[in-house]
Design an enzyme around this catalytic site. Structure first.
Site, short mmCIF file in Angstrom:
data_model
loop_
_atom_site.label_atom_id
_atom_site.label_comp_id
_atom_site.label_asym_id
_atom_site.label_seq_id
_atom_site.Cartn_x
_atom_site.Cartn_y
_atom_site.Cartn_z
N SER A 71 0.79 -1.23 0.00
CA SER A 71 0.00 0.00 0.00
C SER A 71 0.82 1.28 0.00
O SER A 71 0.23 2.37 -0.02
CB SER A 71 -0.95 0.01 1.19
OG SER A 71 -2.02 -0.89 0.98
N LYS A 74 -0.28 3.67 -2.60
CA LYS A 74 -1.35 4.67 -2.51
C LYS A 74 -0.84 6.11 -2.51
O LYS A 74 -1.62 7.02 -2.80
CB LYS A 74 -2.20 4.39 -1.28
CG LYS A 74 -3.00 3.09 -1.37
CD LYS A 74 -3.90 2.91 -0.16
CE LYS A 74 -4.77 1.66 -0.27
NZ LYS A 74 -4.02 0.41 -0.06
N SER A 128 -5.43 3.24 4.79
CA SER A 128 -5.06 2.33 3.70
C SER A 128 -6.27 1.52 3.22
O SER A 128 -6.16 0.33 2.90
CB SER A 128 -3.93 1.39 4.14
OG SER A 128 -3.10 1.07 3.05
#
Length: 290
Positions: A71, A74, A128
Site C-alpha cells: 500500500s 497509494k 489504507s
C-alpha cells in the site's frame, strides 16, 4: 571498519539521488560514514534514511533491492488523482469493481457506499482503505482504472523512479515493485501535496457508512501515538511485501525521509524507525545539521 554493504549502499544511494540534488555526493563526509560502525541492526530487509534538506543519505541497507511495496502504492495513487484537479466534494460510490478478487481482502465500505472524493482520499491514505483507493482511480480519468495506472507509471518515470512498476492503484497486486531509492523520490514528491501531508498524518476520523458511524484510525502507530513530528506517512502490507513504512519526519531539527521495506512482524517496521531515531540522536552528525 565500516561494513562493505553499508559503504556500497550509501554510495549507490548518493548517485541515485544526485540528479535531484547535484551536491549530494560531495556533502557526504567520511566522518559520517565512520560513525555508522555502531549503526543498529534492523529487521527491515531494505532501508534508506535521507536528509530531506540536503539529499544526503545517512543510512542505507539494500537500498537498490527490488521489492513489492504493497500500500505504499497509494501515495502515487493520491498524487495522480490530485493531478487531475478533481472536485473533492463530488460523490463517489463503491461498486462491484472495487471488490478485491485477488487477495480477497475485506472492507468496511460495502458496495453501494457513497462518500465524497475527499473522504475517499482520506481513508485511502490514513487507513489504507483499498476500496477507497480503487474508486479514486476508477473515477479520476476517462478510460477508468487502466488509464489511471498508466498515468501512475508515467509519473514514476517523470520522478526518476526507474525501477518502479505499478499494476494496480491499491498495492494488492504484488507486481507493484520499487526500491528504497525510488520510494525516497516518491516521498519527496508526495510531500509537496498539502492534502497528502494532512491526510497521511490524521490520527483518526469518523464517517457515516450508509447510516452507521464508522471509526477509522491511522495505520501507522507512530502517528497515532503522537510522539513524533511526522509530516507524511504511509504503511503497507501484503505477504509478498512484508511490513513496509515510509515517512517524512523530524529527528532533532532535521527533516528525514525514511523508507523501511519488507520487515517481518507487525511492529518490526515501527521498531526499526524508533531504533534509527535513537541512533541518530545519539550520534549527531552532518545529517542532523539544520
Amino acid at each position: 571498519m565500516l561494513p562493505r554493504f553499508l559503504i556500497s549502499g550509501l554510495t549507490a544511494a548518493v548517485l541515485a539521488l544526485s540528479p535531484m540534488l547535484p551536491a549530494a555526493a560531495e556533502q557526504l563526509r567520511v566522518a559520517s560514514l565512520d560513525s555508522l560502525e555502531s549503526a543498529p541492526v534492523l529487521h527491515s530487509n531494505a532501508v534508506l534514511i535521507i536528509n530531506a534538506q540536503t539529499g544526503v543519505p545517512v543510512f542505507s541497507k539494500n537500498a537498490d533491492k527490488l521489492s513489492s511495496i504493497a500500500s505504499i502504492t497509494k501515495l502515487m495513487t493520491a498524487m495522480v488523482a490530485l493531478d487531475s484537479n478533481p472536485d473533492l466534494d463530488a460523490a463517489l460510490t463503491i461498486s462491484d469493481d472495487e471488490v478485491d478478487r485477488l487477495k480477497r481482502t475485506t472492507s468496511r465500505l460495502p458496495v453501494g457506499t457513497t462518500l465524497t472524493r475527499r473522504e475517499m482520499l482520506l481513508l485511502a491514505l490514513m487507513s489504507s482503505e483499498n476500496r477507497a483507493a480503487h474508486v479514486l482511480a476508477r473515477s479520476a480519468l476517462p478510460g477508468g482504472t487502466g488509464i489511471f495506472v498508466s498515468r501512475m507509471n508515467q509519473k514514476a518515470r517523470q520522478l526518476g523512479m526507474t525501477h518502479t512498476r505499478f499494476y494496480d492503484p491499491t498495492g494488492l497486486n504484488s507486481g507493484n515493485v520499487s526500491t528504497a531509492q525510488d520510494l525516497a523520490k516518491m516521498v519527496a514528491a508526495a510531500y509537496r501535496y498539502p492534502l497528502i501531508r494532512q491526510f497521511t498524518t490524521t490520527q483518526e476520523h469518523d464517517v457515516y457508512v450508509k447510516t452507521r458511524l464508522t471509526h477509522y484510525k491511522n495505520s501507522n502507530a507512530l502517528v497515532r501515538e503522537g510522539e513524533w513530528q511526522i509530516g507524511l506517512s504511509k504503511t503497507g502490507y501484503i505477504q509478498e511485501a512484508g511490513r513496509c513504512l515510509v515517512m517524512h519526519a523530524m529527528v532533532g531539527t532535521t527533516p528525514l525521509i525514511m523508507v523501511f521495506l519488507d520487515a517481518g512482524g507487525s511492529a518490526a517496521r515501527t521498531n526499526d524507525a524508533r531504533a534509527i531515531r535513537t541512533w541518530l540522536e545519539g550520534h549527531p552528525g552532518t545529517w542532523l545539521a539544520g
